[in-house]
Write a protein that holds these residues in place. Sequence first.
Motif, PDB file in Angstrom:
ATOM      1  N   PHE A   1      27.145  -5.617   2.506  1.00 25.54           N
ATOM      2  CA  PHE A   1      26.225  -7.230   1.534  1.00 25.54           C
ATOM      3  C   PHE A   1      25.306  -7.249   3.526  1.00 25.54           C
ATOM      4  CE2 PHE A   1      29.397  -6.232  -1.023  1.00 25.54           C
ATOM      5  CZ  PHE A   1      28.763  -6.707  -1.916  1.00 25.54           C
ATOM      6  N   ALA A   2      24.030  -8.200   2.879  1.00 21.78           N
ATOM      7  CA  ALA A   2      23.605  -9.215   4.541  1.00 21.78           C
ATOM      8  C   ALA A   2      24.483 -10.590   3.999  1.00 21.78           C
ATOM      9  CB  ALA A   2      22.314  -9.165   3.785  1.00 21.78           C
ATOM     10  N   HIS A   3      24.570 -11.110   5.157  1.00 21.27           N
ATOM     11  CA  HIS A   3      25.376 -12.166   5.338  1.00 21.27           C
ATOM     12  C   HIS A   3      24.213 -13.485   5.191  1.00 21.27           C
ATOM     13  CE1 HIS A   3      29.291 -14.699   6.667  1.00 21.27           C
ATOM     14  NE2 HIS A   3      28.621 -15.209   5.998  1.00 21.27           N
ATOM     15  N   TYR A   4      24.311 -14.490   4.838  1.00 27.55           N
ATOM     16  CA  TYR A   4      23.490 -15.833   5.027  1.00 27.55           C
ATOM     17  C   TYR A   4      24.625 -16.143   4.803  1.00 27.55           C
ATOM     18  CZ  TYR A   4      19.963 -12.765   3.787  1.00 27.55           C
ATOM     19  OH  TYR A   4      18.507 -11.637   4.505  1.00 27.55           O
ATOM     20  N   LYS A   5      24.446 -17.308   6.260  1.00 24.93           N
ATOM     21  CA  LYS A   5      25.599 -18.054   6.401  1.00 24.93           C
ATOM     22  C   LYS A   5      24.522 -19.809   6.066  1.00 24.93           C
ATOM     23  CE  LYS A   5      26.955 -19.678  10.057  1.00 24.93           C
ATOM     24  NZ  LYS A   5      27.969 -19.788  11.780  1.00 24.93           N
ATOM     25  N   PRO A   6      24.706 -21.368   5.649  1.00 24.01           N
ATOM     26  CA  PRO A   6      24.032 -22.105   5.713  1.00 24.01           C
ATOM     27  C   PRO A   6      23.423 -22.384   7.224  1.00 24.01           C
ATOM     28  CG  PRO A   6      26.457 -23.032   4.701  1.00 24.01           C
ATOM     29  CD  PRO A   6      26.213 -21.264   5.090  1.00 24.01           C
ATOM     30  N   ASN A   7      22.094 -22.826   7.239  1.00 21.55           N
ATOM     31  CA  ASN A   7      21.759 -23.571   7.969  1.00 21.55           C
ATOM     32  C   ASN A   7      21.719 -24.586   8.794  1.00 21.55           C
ATOM     33  OD1 ASN A   7      19.424 -23.793   9.713  1.00 21.55           O
ATOM     34  ND2 ASN A   7      17.363 -23.776   8.185  1.00 21.55           N
ATOM     35  N   PRO A   8      21.886 -24.653   9.787  1.00 20.30           N
ATOM     36  CA  PRO A   8      22.903 -25.194  10.591  1.00 20.30           C
ATOM     37  C   PRO A   8      21.747 -26.824  11.336  1.00 20.30           C
ATOM     38  CG  PRO A   8      22.960 -23.552  12.087  1.00 20.30           C
ATOM     39  CD  PRO A   8      22.351 -23.101  10.598  1.00 20.30           C
ATOM     40  N   ASP A   9      20.466 -25.850  10.987  1.00 18.94           N
ATOM     41  CA  ASP A   9      18.898 -26.971  11.071  1.00 18.94           C
ATOM     42  C   ASP A   9      18.648 -27.426   9.747  1.00 18.94           C
ATOM     43  OD1 ASP A   9      19.950 -26.822  14.210  1.00 18.94           O
ATOM     44  OD2 ASP A   9      19.091 -24.605  14.169  1.00 18.94           O
ATOM     45  N   GLY A  10      18.569 -27.376   9.061  1.00 20.42           N
ATOM     46  CA  GLY A  10      17.844 -27.414   7.880  1.00 20.42           C
ATOM     47  C   GLY A  10      18.801 -26.927   6.835  1.00 20.42           C
ATOM     48  N   PRO A  11      17.070 -26.511   5.402  1.00 20.77           N
ATOM     49  CA  PRO A  11      18.105 -25.989   3.983  1.00 20.77           C
ATOM     50  C   PRO A  11      17.762 -24.986   4.091  1.00 20.77           C
ATOM     51  CG  PRO A  11      15.385 -26.554   4.497  1.00 20.77           C
ATOM     52  CD  PRO A  11      16.171 -27.579   5.314  1.00 20.77           C
TER      53      PRO A  11
END
Length: 330
Positions: free
Chosen positions: A276-286
């Motif tokens: 899986f490609a794991h993407y975390k919430p962007n701390p600097d925007g949407p």
Amino acid sequence: MGDLTATAGDVDSRLEGHRVELTGYCYRMLGSAFEAEDAVQDTLVRAWRNFDKFEGRSSLRSWLYRIATNVCLDMLNAGNKRARPVDLSGPTPLAQAALNPLPENTWLEPMPDGRILPSVADPAEAAVARESVRLAFVAALQHLAPKQRAVLILREVLAWKASEVAELLDTSVASVNSALQRARATIGEHQDTAADAADPLDEEQAKLLERYVAAFEGYDMKALTALLHEDAIMTMPPFDLWLQGHDDIAGFMTSIGASCAGSRLIATAANGTPAFAHYKPNPDGPGFVPWALQVIDISDGAITGMHCFLDTPRWFPLFGLPDHLEADAA
């Protein structure tokens, strides 16, 4: 003698036709995605430059493997062997967890299936190929001397005859058989218990992974713990830390790894296993930003390994993954 009169385009096409299987071979030899691709490029350039000297006394494939083997042996003379965190130390108790990075060339690297697994019609042959690029198997290969590594791959994975391997390595059949025997013994000492086959995923495996995605994206540690084997491991190269046991893994994810809550997982495939490609919430925007490439081991209906490769500027382009997910990308 058609080889000698081939046009430049013919030569390019014929050499390029061997790229995937050569990349798989060099990857098993070197344990590095990028070194393997460099080795294959070097092999094809050497073959192109010397094509007029190729006299057809062996097949083009055998000739290319000879060149690729020599390229890999030269690269391995530097003495570097790649490892997983589990090969370097014991597990770290959660209370002592600290993120200490080691240099990139320390680590065994993941590889997209499409770059190393050529399409084959024989299911048994395809299964052997997939097993032989598993992280655990490639890690075990790293314990072999370079020529033993070549012998084992050529004989056991690619099913070459001992006489063919002896010719490629300019040695005797007896020497090849002896090297194979020693290599098998060493592999037996170092290889982990094999994960279940997953090509294609059976219904139980597919449902397990669906539940894993739901638990991870929901950051539901109770649900995640239920899916993990009690001795499951979690690794995070380039950090040398690794955790064992579902309690420590869940504890890490809710403490040091708490910023991964609300992540998204996109399915891919690496090393013959689900990934899986794991993407975390962007701390600097949407939206969401790359965080890790997860390579998953499954055994006996449970997840036994979560191998999280964190150097996403290297891995995501290699796997053809986007560098950003929009907020509505769930």
